[in-house]
Write an enzyme that holds these catalytic residues in place. Structure first.
Site, PDB file in Angstrom:
ATOM      1  N   GLY A  14       0.837  -1.192   0.000  1.00 39.54           N
ATOM      2  CA  GLY A  14       0.000   0.000   0.000  1.00 39.54           C
ATOM      3  C   GLY A  14       0.869   1.238   0.000  1.00 39.54           C
ATOM      4  O   GLY A  14       1.999   1.221  -0.488  1.00 39.54           O
ATOM      5  N   CYS A  15       0.361   2.292   0.566  1.00 34.77           N
ATOM      6  CA  CYS A  15       1.062   3.576   0.591  1.00 34.77           C
ATOM      7  C   CYS A  15       2.469   3.429   1.166  1.00 34.77           C
ATOM      8  O   CYS A  15       2.642   2.977   2.292  1.00 34.77           O
ATOM      9  CB  CYS A  15       0.262   4.559   1.430  1.00 34.77           C
ATOM     10  SG  CYS A  15       1.101   6.122   1.694  1.00 34.77           S
ATOM     11  N   PHE A  16       3.465   3.833   0.399  1.00 30.45           N
ATOM     12  CA  PHE A  16       4.835   3.657   0.890  1.00 30.45           C
ATOM     13  C   PHE A  16       5.153   4.540   2.081  1.00 30.45           C
ATOM     14  O   PHE A  16       6.042   4.227   2.858  1.00 30.45           O
ATOM     15  CB  PHE A  16       5.886   3.785  -0.203  1.00 30.45           C
ATOM     16  CG  PHE A  16       5.806   4.953  -1.142  1.00 30.45           C
ATOM     17  CD1 PHE A  16       5.347   6.202  -0.769  1.00 30.45           C
ATOM     18  CD2 PHE A  16       6.216   4.788  -2.458  1.00 30.45           C
ATOM     19  CE1 PHE A  16       5.298   7.265  -1.653  1.00 30.45           C
ATOM     20  CE2 PHE A  16       6.177   5.842  -3.358  1.00 30.45           C
ATOM     21  CZ  PHE A  16       5.712   7.085  -2.950  1.00 30.45           C
ATOM     22  N   TRP A  17       4.431   5.632   2.261  1.00 27.89           N
ATOM     23  CA  TRP A  17       4.641   6.460   3.458  1.00 27.89           C
ATOM     24  C   TRP A  17       4.490   5.612   4.719  1.00 27.89           C
ATOM     25  O   TRP A  17       5.235   5.769   5.676  1.00 27.89           O
ATOM     26  CB  TRP A  17       3.619   7.573   3.545  1.00 27.89           C
ATOM     27  CG  TRP A  17       3.740   8.691   2.581  1.00 27.89           C
ATOM     28  CD1 TRP A  17       4.735   8.936   1.679  1.00 27.89           C
ATOM     29  CD2 TRP A  17       2.795   9.746   2.422  1.00 27.89           C
ATOM     30  NE1 TRP A  17       4.471  10.073   0.974  1.00 27.89           N
ATOM     31  CE2 TRP A  17       3.278  10.603   1.406  1.00 27.89           C
ATOM     32  CE3 TRP A  17       1.586  10.054   3.027  1.00 27.89           C
ATOM     33  CZ2 TRP A  17       2.602  11.733   1.000  1.00 27.89           C
ATOM     34  CZ3 TRP A  17       0.913  11.181   2.624  1.00 27.89           C
ATOM     35  CH2 TRP A  17       1.409  12.019   1.614  1.00 27.89           C
ATOM     36  N   CYS A  18       3.484   4.733   4.699  1.00 23.80           N
ATOM     37  CA  CYS A  18       3.177   3.919   5.879  1.00 23.80           C
ATOM     38  C   CYS A  18       4.081   2.707   6.024  1.00 23.80           C
ATOM     39  O   CYS A  18       4.070   2.048   7.061  1.00 23.80           O
ATOM     40  CB  CYS A  18       1.720   3.468   5.826  1.00 23.80           C
ATOM     41  SG  CYS A  18       0.551   4.837   5.947  1.00 23.80           S
TER      42      CYS A  18
END
Length: 177
Positions: A14-18
């Site tokens: 999913g979101c690479f930030w997370c």
């Protein structure tokens, strides 16, 4: 003095930030880079990847010291950040660019990932099948600078996004509950 033997691991969840902070805060992790992999477009931009036309997934490439933090532990951390039963994205982020995948760099990583999937399926933790892809690593393209270490650069935005995404609630109910 012996030189460290560093290895790479690549995960899409999913979101690479997370996906950065859970790895970045472990011992033996030298570097975590947000980027794109698994597609057919060279040097894709964030906008291109989000459009779903490049075949890439948002991913993190981890440089680690296996003597301090072995690959099987990285795989454990990875699974505890994802919904391994959702092939259509992760949490609020939908589409192929947010699919869960383990990109292995050698045969040992492939075997470790496959064993982790078998163990997870056998555990009965999830009622639906595990759909996380296990595929060979390909060219990894680092994301734009503003995406790197986002949890450090814009902590309030990161925390707000992460909470609103449903990821933390899922982790709490499936992994810590």
């Amino acid at each position: 003095m012996t030189e460290k033997k560093l290895e790479k691991a690549t995960f899409a969840g999913g979101c690479f930030w997370c996906m950065v902070k859970p790895f970045d805060t472990q011992p033996g992790i030298e570097r975590v880079v947000s980027g794109y992999t698994g597609g057919h477009t060279e040097n894709p931009t964030y906008e291109e990847v989000c459009s779903g036309t490049t075949g890439h997934a948002e991913a993190v490439e981890i440089t680690f010291d296996p003597a301090i933090f072995p690959y099987d532990k990285l795989v454990d951390v990875y699974f505890m950040q994802t919904d391994p039963t959702d092939a259509e994205g992760q949490f609020v982020d939908r589409g192929s660019s947010y699919r869960p995948a383990i990109f292995y760099h050698d045969r040992a990583q492939k075997e470790t990932a496959e064993k982790a999937v078998r163990d997870l399926e056998a555990s009965g933790r999830f009622k639906k099948p595990i759909v996380t892809e296990i595929v060979p690593a390909s060219t990894f393209y680092p994301a734009e600078d503003y995406h790197q270490d986002f949890y450090k650069k814009d902590s309030a935005h990161y925390k707000g996004y992460r909470n609103a995404s449903g990821r933390d609630q899922f982790i709490q109910s499936h992994w810590k509950g």
